[in-house]
Design a protein around this motif. Structure first.
Motif, short mmCIF file in Angstrom:
data_model
loop_
_atom_site.label_atom_id
_atom_site.label_comp_id
_atom_site.label_asym_id
_atom_site.label_seq_id
_atom_site.Cartn_x
_atom_site.Cartn_y
_atom_site.Cartn_z
N SER A 182 45.51 78.36 89.48
CA SER A 182 45.84 76.93 89.06
C SER A 182 44.73 76.49 88.43
N VAL A 183 44.90 75.54 87.32
CA VAL A 183 43.81 74.56 86.87
C VAL A 183 44.36 73.25 87.19
N SER A 184 45.03 73.06 87.81
CA SER A 184 45.52 71.53 88.25
C SER A 184 45.64 71.14 89.81
N ASN A 185 44.44 71.57 90.39
CA ASN A 185 44.63 71.56 91.91
C ASN A 185 44.10 70.05 92.33
N GLY A 186 43.60 69.18 91.50
CA GLY A 186 43.19 67.83 92.06
C GLY A 186 42.47 67.88 93.44
N SER A 187 43.10 66.92 94.32
CA SER A 187 42.45 67.09 95.34
C SER A 187 42.64 68.00 96.49
N ALA A 188 43.79 69.10 96.10
CA ALA A 188 44.10 69.95 97.23
C ALA A 188 43.09 70.91 97.26
N PRO A 189 42.80 71.55 98.64
CA PRO A 189 41.83 72.46 99.05
C PRO A 189 41.79 73.74 98.26
N TYR A 190 42.05 73.75 97.24
CA TYR A 190 42.23 75.13 96.19
C TYR A 190 41.28 75.17 95.16
N HIS A 191 40.75 76.23 94.49
CA HIS A 191 40.14 76.31 93.27
C HIS A 191 40.56 77.24 92.44
N GLY A 192 40.84 77.13 91.15
CA GLY A 192 40.99 78.16 90.19
C GLY A 192 40.03 78.45 89.24
N ARG A 193 40.26 79.41 88.42
CA ARG A 193 41.50 80.31 88.38
C ARG A 193 41.07 81.68 88.74
N LEU A 194 41.78 82.15 89.87
CA LEU A 194 41.19 83.39 90.45
C LEU A 194 41.21 84.43 89.66
N SER A 195 42.11 84.70 88.69
CA SER A 195 42.12 85.66 87.96
C SER A 195 40.98 85.96 86.82
N VAL A 196 40.54 84.48 86.66
CA VAL A 196 39.37 84.58 85.62
C VAL A 196 38.11 84.68 86.62
N LEU A 197 38.01 84.12 87.68
CA LEU A 197 36.80 84.29 88.36
C LEU A 197 36.72 85.90 88.70
N LYS A 198 37.67 86.70 88.87
CA LYS A 198 37.34 87.99 89.19
C LYS A 198 36.87 88.77 88.13
#
Length: 267
Positions: free
Chosen positions: A210-226
């Motif tokens: 996702s690219v709309s994680n806001g304050s949730a404990p997540y970070h994106g975008r995993l497919s691009v990071l890989k």
């Protein structure tokens, strides 16, 4: 003297675009990171070697969790060492902009550099508290205004240039670092996802697409990071930095700098 980080071999290849008459050249694609061997495999990483998936992630979490924690004020001095410009010992190299700036210009004014949380500190709401908020493995020096432009955006491809961008791009909901540090950013994000699993009073940090994680404990975008991890393998600057954090400051390592192929093995 700090221990020397030894690689026996590392093979990373990028497929080249071929232009044929009357045809459009295909886009460059990355070859997955090749297996590596390091001097730490028989000691520090001993219990992770040979594992994959959740087993590897769990083993690495156990290995890298013990660490010396810095105060947020101590991060200033550490970054002047870990991110020293190899071509000018009086300067630090700024992450996204690539600018070499005087170590003495640390602060919060225009023209200064400050402490960028690559895993945005609002993603999991850990702020600058000792722990994830002061972990050198994802803290880097950056121009004050560039840091503000990045804000807490997730990472993705695309966007427009901006002042002192150094080739980085941004749009309304994402940030793309310059090519030379795309892999660095990916490996810092994924280090945080392994180090902070919710078992030490901090949020369980995880990558997602996702690219709309806001304050949730997540970070994106995993497919691009890989993809970035494959396209931009660890270089001497990143490896030196990892070593200094291990020997001089925290006593733990970013395993994806030592073994970039572990990104694919886990995700």
């Amino acid at each position: 003297m700090p221990a020397t980080h030894i690689r026996r071999w590392k093979s990373v290849a990028l497929a080249t675009a071929t232009v044929l008459v009357g045809l459009t050249a295909p886009a460059l694609t990355a070859t997955p990171a090749a297996a590596t061997t390091t001097a730490y495999d028989s000691t520090y990483y001993k219990n992770a070697i040979g594992k994959t998936g959740t087993s590897l992630k769990s083993s690495l979490h156990t290995i890298i969790s013990p660490q010396t924690k810095l105060s947020y004020s101590a991060v200033w001095g550490a970054l002047k060492v870990t991110d020293q410009d190899p071509n000018n010992s009086n300067n630090v190299k700024l992450l996204y902009s690539g600018i070499s700036r005087s170590k003495s210009l640390n602060g919060g004014d225009s023209g200064d550099w400050n402490r960028e949380h690559v895993w945005a500190k609002s993603h999991g709401d850990f702020g600058t508290a000792t722990g994830p908020g002061t972990d050198l493995h994802h803290l880097r020096p950056e121009d004050v205004q560039v840091n503000s432009i990045r804000g807490n955006k997730d990472f993705d491809n695309g966007g427009s240039s901006f002042t002192n961008s150094g080739g980085s791009l941004t749009d309304s909901n994402s940030f793309e670092p310059r090519d030379a540090v795309k892999g660095d950013v990916a490996r810092m994000i994924l280090y945080m996802a392994v180090r902070y699993e919710g078992d030490d009073s901090w949020a369980d940090l995880e990558p997602n697409d996702s690219v709309s994680n806001g304050s949730a404990p997540y970070h994106g975008r995993l497919s691009v990071l890989k993809q970035w991890n494959d396209e931009d393998p660890p270089d001497a600057f990143e490896e030196r930095r990892n070593q200094l954090i291990y020997t001089n400051y925290q006593g733990n390592r970013n395993p994806f700098i030592d073994h970039p192929e572990w990104v694919e093995a886990i995700w």
